[in-house]
Motif scaffolding. Structure first.
Motif, PDB file in Angstrom:
ATOM      1  N   PRO A 109      -9.147  18.928  90.028  1.00 15.42           N
ATOM      2  CA  PRO A 109      -7.760  18.796  89.854  1.00 15.42           C
ATOM      3  C   PRO A 109      -7.068  18.069  88.806  1.00 15.42           C
ATOM      4  N   ALA A 110      -6.227  18.357  88.089  1.00 12.15           N
ATOM      5  CA  ALA A 110      -5.707  17.809  87.166  1.00 12.15           C
ATOM      6  C   ALA A 110      -5.143  16.341  87.198  1.00 12.15           C
ATOM      7  N   ASP A 111      -4.984  16.111  88.368  1.00 10.79           N
ATOM      8  CA  ASP A 111      -4.199  14.662  88.937  1.00 10.79           C
ATOM      9  C   ASP A 111      -5.253  13.836  89.276  1.00 10.79           C
ATOM     10  N   ARG A 112      -6.467  14.175  89.201  1.00  8.50           N
ATOM     11  CA  ARG A 112      -7.762  13.188  89.720  1.00  8.50           C
ATOM     12  C   ARG A 112      -8.961  13.604  88.937  1.00  8.50           C
ATOM     13  N   ASP A 113      -8.598  13.738  87.796  1.00  7.80           N
ATOM     14  CA  ASP A 113      -9.865  14.014  86.896  1.00  7.80           C
ATOM     15  C   ASP A 113     -10.062  12.815  85.890  1.00  7.80           C
ATOM     16  N   GLN A 114      -9.546  11.674  85.954  1.00 10.29           N
ATOM     17  CA  GLN A 114      -9.762  10.358  85.250  1.00 10.29           C
ATOM     18  C   GLN A 114     -11.111   9.738  85.589  1.00 10.29           C
ATOM     19  N   PHE A 115     -12.017   9.282  84.484  1.00 15.50           N
ATOM     20  CA  PHE A 115     -12.965   8.906  84.873  1.00 15.50           C
ATOM     21  C   PHE A 115     -13.571   7.415  83.961  1.00 15.50           C
ATOM     22  N   ALA A 116     -14.051   6.441  84.378  1.00 10.18           N
ATOM     23  CA  ALA A 116     -14.522   5.357  83.554  1.00 10.18           C
ATOM     24  C   ALA A 116     -16.066   4.967  83.796  1.00 10.18           C
ATOM     25  N   LEU A 117     -16.685   5.247  82.758  1.00 10.36           N
ATOM     26  CA  LEU A 117     -18.233   5.068  82.865  1.00 10.36           C
ATOM     27  C   LEU A 117     -18.246   3.558  82.428  1.00 10.36           C
ATOM     28  N   ARG A 118     -19.089   2.608  83.295  1.00 13.78           N
ATOM     29  CA  ARG A 118     -18.993   1.109  82.919  1.00 13.78           C
ATOM     30  C   ARG A 118     -20.393   0.820  83.069  1.00 13.78           C
ATOM     31  N   PHE A 119     -20.365  -0.003  81.925  1.00 10.86           N
ATOM     32  CA  PHE A 119     -21.910  -0.780  81.678  1.00 10.86           C
ATOM     33  C   PHE A 119     -21.863  -2.151  81.665  1.00 10.86           C
ATOM     34  N   HIS A 120     -22.064  -2.977  82.791  1.00  4.53           N
ATOM     35  CA  HIS A 120     -22.025  -4.238  82.985  1.00  4.53           C
ATOM     36  C   HIS A 120     -23.096  -4.752  82.254  1.00  4.53           C
ATOM     37  N   LEU A 121     -22.774  -5.728  81.636  1.00  3.67           N
ATOM     38  CA  LEU A 121     -23.719  -6.467  80.594  1.00  3.67           C
ATOM     39  C   LEU A 121     -24.101  -8.044  81.124  1.00  3.67           C
TER      40      LEU A 121
END
Length: 204
Positions: free
Chosen positions: A57-69
């Motif tokens: 879905p276009a309105d639910r396609d945001q992502f964030a890849l997080r690498f915690h240090l």
């Protein structure tokens, strides 16, 4: 969650897939990790595919890849905006390279220490899964004798069902993902300190 481990001549490959975001975001998240035999290089790839149907879905396609240090690691973005320099307590330097994707440096919280929560940093790659189906990245130690981020190496290929996924080595041009670079975007879920409220976001 499915996991496959493979021994290769130049390292160990770990392939994992999970559908925890399928019900809400229609996304299946796959991650491939390749650790070199000397432990001084980690190549990674995150792939977002629709759990059902042809698209996310276009309105639910945001992502964030997080690498915690870890709090003891000092991090600074490199001028190109696609990588970061990581300085260990031993003064050894590592490079995080996201190739064509922008790398952001944000605040985070370290909770694993006996002294309680501590302020730290995280590396973040944002994207939209409908535009960018695949994100490739590398952690590599800087060394006079060994390979570091930015040094081309032999590409690694793996086969997943009928689709062949290729991990790009530092210095190589970006390859178009299978089906063109207009796939799934997957950011959602939790928000870390300093992240503004907005659309649903999948954090990985």
């Amino acid at each position: 969650v499915t996991v496959v481990r493979e021994e290769q001549p130049d390292g160990v490959l770990l392939r994992a897939s999970q559908d925890g975001y399928a019900d809400i975001f229609n996304v299946v998240h796959q991650r491939v990790l390749v650790l070199s035999t000397d432990g001084r290089r980690l190549d990674g790839e995150d792939l977002f595919t629709p759990a059902s149907g042809q698209a996310i879905p276009a309105d639910r396609d945001q992502f964030a890849l997080r690498f915690h240090l870890h709090p003891s690691i000092k991090a600074n973005r490199v001028a190109d905006g696609h990588s970061a320099m990581l300085l260990m307590p031993s003064k050894e330097a590592w490079i995080f390279n996201a190739y064509d994707d922008r790398v952001d440096l944000e605040e985070s919280v370290y909770l694993a220490g006996p002294a309680g929560p501590r302020r730290t940093l995280q590396l973040v790659i944002y994207g939209r899964a409908r535009k960018i189906m695949r994100v490739q990245w590398t952690f590599a130690a800087q060394s006079a004798s060994g390979p570091a981020a930015g040094t081309p190496r032999r590409p690694i290929r793996r086969r997943s069902g009928r689709q062949t996924v290729r991990l790009r080595r530092p210095g190589e041009a970006a390859a178009q993902p299978v089906g063109a670079r207009g796939g799934v975007d997957g950011r959602a879920g939790d928000r870390c300190p300093g992240e503004a409220e907005g659309a649903d976001r999948v954090s990985l």
